[in-house]
Write an enzyme that holds these catalytic residues in place. Structure first.
Site, mmCIF file in Angstrom:
data_model
loop_
_atom_site.group_PDB
_atom_site.id
_atom_site.type_symbol
_atom_site.label_atom_id
_atom_site.label_comp_id
_atom_site.label_asym_id
_atom_site.label_seq_id
_atom_site.Cartn_x
_atom_site.Cartn_y
_atom_site.Cartn_z
ATOM 1 N N TRP A 85 0.842 -1.208 0.000
ATOM 2 C CA TRP A 85 0.000 0.000 0.000
ATOM 3 C C TRP A 85 0.879 1.261 0.000
ATOM 4 C CZ3 TRP A 85 -2.660 1.322 5.292
ATOM 5 C CH2 TRP A 85 -3.490 2.442 5.159
ATOM 6 N N HIS A 150 12.272 -6.295 2.372
ATOM 7 C CA HIS A 150 11.930 -6.627 3.759
ATOM 8 C C HIS A 150 13.183 -6.983 4.549
ATOM 9 C CE1 HIS A 150 7.758 -6.286 2.942
ATOM 10 N NE2 HIS A 150 7.654 -7.377 2.216
ATOM 11 N N TYR A 233 1.617 2.279 9.757
ATOM 12 C CA TYR A 233 0.372 1.784 9.141
ATOM 13 C C TYR A 233 -0.833 2.521 9.736
ATOM 14 C CZ TYR A 233 -3.277 -1.616 7.850
ATOM 15 O OH TYR A 233 -4.407 -2.217 7.345
ATOM 16 N N ARG A 302 -6.037 -8.308 2.641
ATOM 17 C CA ARG A 302 -6.932 -9.186 3.378
ATOM 18 C C ARG A 302 -8.040 -8.419 4.091
ATOM 19 N NH1 ARG A 302 -6.857 -11.505 8.714
ATOM 20 N NH2 ARG A 302 -5.530 -9.733 9.208
HETATM 21 P P1 A3P Z 1 -4.123 -7.397 6.840
HETATM 22 O O1 A3P Z 1 -3.632 -8.784 6.604
HETATM 23 O O2 A3P Z 1 -4.189 -7.047 8.297
HETATM 24 O O3 A3P Z 1 -5.384 -7.092 6.128
HETATM 25 P P2 A3P Z 1 2.237 -5.906 3.108
HETATM 26 O O4 A3P Z 1 1.870 -5.234 1.848
HETATM 27 O O5 A3P Z 1 3.410 -5.269 3.794
HETATM 28 O O6 A3P Z 1 2.385 -7.379 2.926
HETATM 29 O O7 A3P Z 1 1.043 -5.667 4.140
HETATM 30 C C1 A3P Z 1 -0.185 -6.269 3.948
HETATM 31 C C2 A3P Z 1 -1.204 -5.692 4.915
HETATM 32 O O8 A3P Z 1 -1.568 -4.358 4.470
HETATM 33 C C3 A3P Z 1 -2.483 -6.506 4.920
HETATM 34 O O9 A3P Z 1 -3.017 -6.404 6.243
HETATM 35 C C4 A3P Z 1 -3.322 -5.738 3.887
HETATM 36 O O10 A3P Z 1 -4.681 -5.999 3.927
HETATM 37 C C5 A3P Z 1 -2.980 -4.314 4.296
HETATM 38 N N1 A3P Z 1 -3.367 -3.333 3.267
HETATM 39 C C6 A3P Z 1 -3.045 -3.344 1.963
HETATM 40 N N2 A3P Z 1 -3.597 -2.290 1.324
HETATM 41 C C7 A3P Z 1 -4.285 -1.590 2.272
HETATM 42 C C8 A3P Z 1 -5.083 -0.399 2.242
HETATM 43 N N3 A3P Z 1 -5.293 0.272 1.128
HETATM 44 N N4 A3P Z 1 -5.624 0.011 3.408
HETATM 45 C C9 A3P Z 1 -5.419 -0.675 4.551
HETATM 46 N N5 A3P Z 1 -4.683 -1.794 4.645
HETATM 47 C C10 A3P Z 1 -4.126 -2.252 3.515
#
Ligand code: A3P
Length: 337
Positions: A85, A150, A233, A302
């Site tokens: 994101w 990462h 976040y 998710r």
């Molecule tokens: P959840 O599993 O709690 O939903 P990364 O990209 O670092 O792997 O992080 C993934 C996490 O960011 C996931 O969390 C995902 O749903 C969340 N995420 C991705 N896009 C998002 C958005 N636009 N707003 C809020 N959370 C987001």
């Protein structure tokens, strides 16, 4: 080609570490192998006690010695912090809100995860064959490059510390991060086990990637350096437009209010979730069959909430996380909700 002058390198001396790899034997190794169903699924990489698949050995030196350019834009985070994101926000701002290109080209091609070839192993290898080696991808990118990782500071290219490109670091409260990580590992890495077992390993710094606080605090300590933007976040979630303005200022871009609104809309959870350029669904469907997404609730993008840990952790586990967090952030000035 950008060269480091001797004067610059004496201003900020950073020794290139000698890498060591250690097989995980004993209880932790057995537990990890059972969870992921693969013998010797992770190695300990030092410095940093980082846990990565053995395939990382083939990339590690190339990554440490990667040429870094001053106009690179890096996004670094522990997994599951909202890095996809945040990276989409950064890429869109730096590319003058080119939503067309953003939607047409997978994020992994626009802004590759540097170590991806060492992570997408076993039954994810097919995807990597198509994409090519992730370090090659980064090396071949036209400048300015957008790169994601990462890895903790110790395993990132040594030149980062001298060239000082712009780095956006993203952190998330560890309870949600861990719950999100557990679901991600089930979806992508065939993890079979309980959330308790995964949380226990995470708290012991023995989940994949390994030590959490060294990762976060390594960048938190550098947050006042002009090339670092430290985001959380929870702040992005509560104030997406504020995060956009902050990132734009950091990237030396000016956005009109209308553009801020457009980008906030593009980055909303609902839109990210259905965007195949970022949600990995094309790859997941190819790997597991098209029916998988109808049958399973697991998704890469998710839930997107603050506090989902409450739905998955016992009170006792949450208390262990709180004590661990408190112990590690005491005196650092870092806070999480
Ligand atoms: P959840 O599993 O709690 O939903 P990364 O990209 O670092 O792997 O992080 C993934 C996490 O960011 C996931 O969390 C995902 O749903 C969340 N995420 C991705 N896009 C998002 C958005 N636009 N707003 C809020 N959370 C987001």
């Amino acid at each position: 080609m950008f060269a480091i002058t001797p004067m610059e390198s004496t201003l900020d001396i950073w020794e290139r570490p000698q890498l060591e790899f250690r097989r995980l034997d004993g209880d932790v190794g057995r537990r990890l192998d059972a969870l992921f169903g693969v013998p010797d699924c992770l190695l300990e990489v030092n410095p940093g006690r980082v846990l990565l698949p053995p395939e990382f050995k083939e990339l590690a030196d190339r990554i440490l010695d990667l040429t870094v350019y001053p106009d690179d834009v890096w996004l670094v985070s522990y997994p599951r912090t909202g890095s996809t994101w945040a990276q989409e926000m950064v890429w869109c701002i730096a590319n003058d809100l080119d939503f067309k290109k953003a939607k047409e080209t997978m994020q992994q091609l626009r802004t590759p995860l540097l170590e991806l070839s060492a992570i997408m192993v076993d039954d994810n290898k097919e995807w990597m064959k198509e994409l090519g080696n992730s370090v090659d991808l980064v090396e071949k990118m036209p400048r300015p490059r957008f790169i994601k990782s990462h890895l903790p500071l110790e395993l990132l290219p040594t030149q980062i510390n001298v060239v000082k490109p712009k780095i956006v670091y993203v952190a998330r409260n560890p309870k949600d991060m861990c719950v999100s990580y557990y679901h991600y590992c089930m979806l992508i890495h065939n993890l079979k086990g309980t959330v308790e077992d995964f949380c226990d390993l995470f708290l012991k710094d023995r989940a994949p990637v390994g030590p959490v606080w060294n990762h976060i605090l390594g960048f938190w300590k550098k947050r006042h350096e002009p090339n670092i933007l430290f985001l959380k976040y929870e702040d992005m979630k509560r104030d997406q437009k504020g995060a956009i303005r902050k990132a734009a200022a950091f990237l030396d871009k000016t956005l009109a209010e209308e553009q801020v609104n457009q980008l906030a809309e593009y980055l909303s959870f609902g839109n990210m979730k259905k965007n195949p350029a970022v949600n990995l669904e094309p790859i997941i469907a190819r790997k597991n069959g098209p029916e998988f997404l109808n049958k399973s609730d697991l998704r890469f993008i998710r839930k997107g909430e603050i506090g989902d840990w409450k739905n998955h952790m016992s009170e006792e586990m949450a208390a262990r996380f709180d004590a661990w967090t408190e112990e590690n952030i005491r005196g650092t000035g870092l806070t999480f909700d």
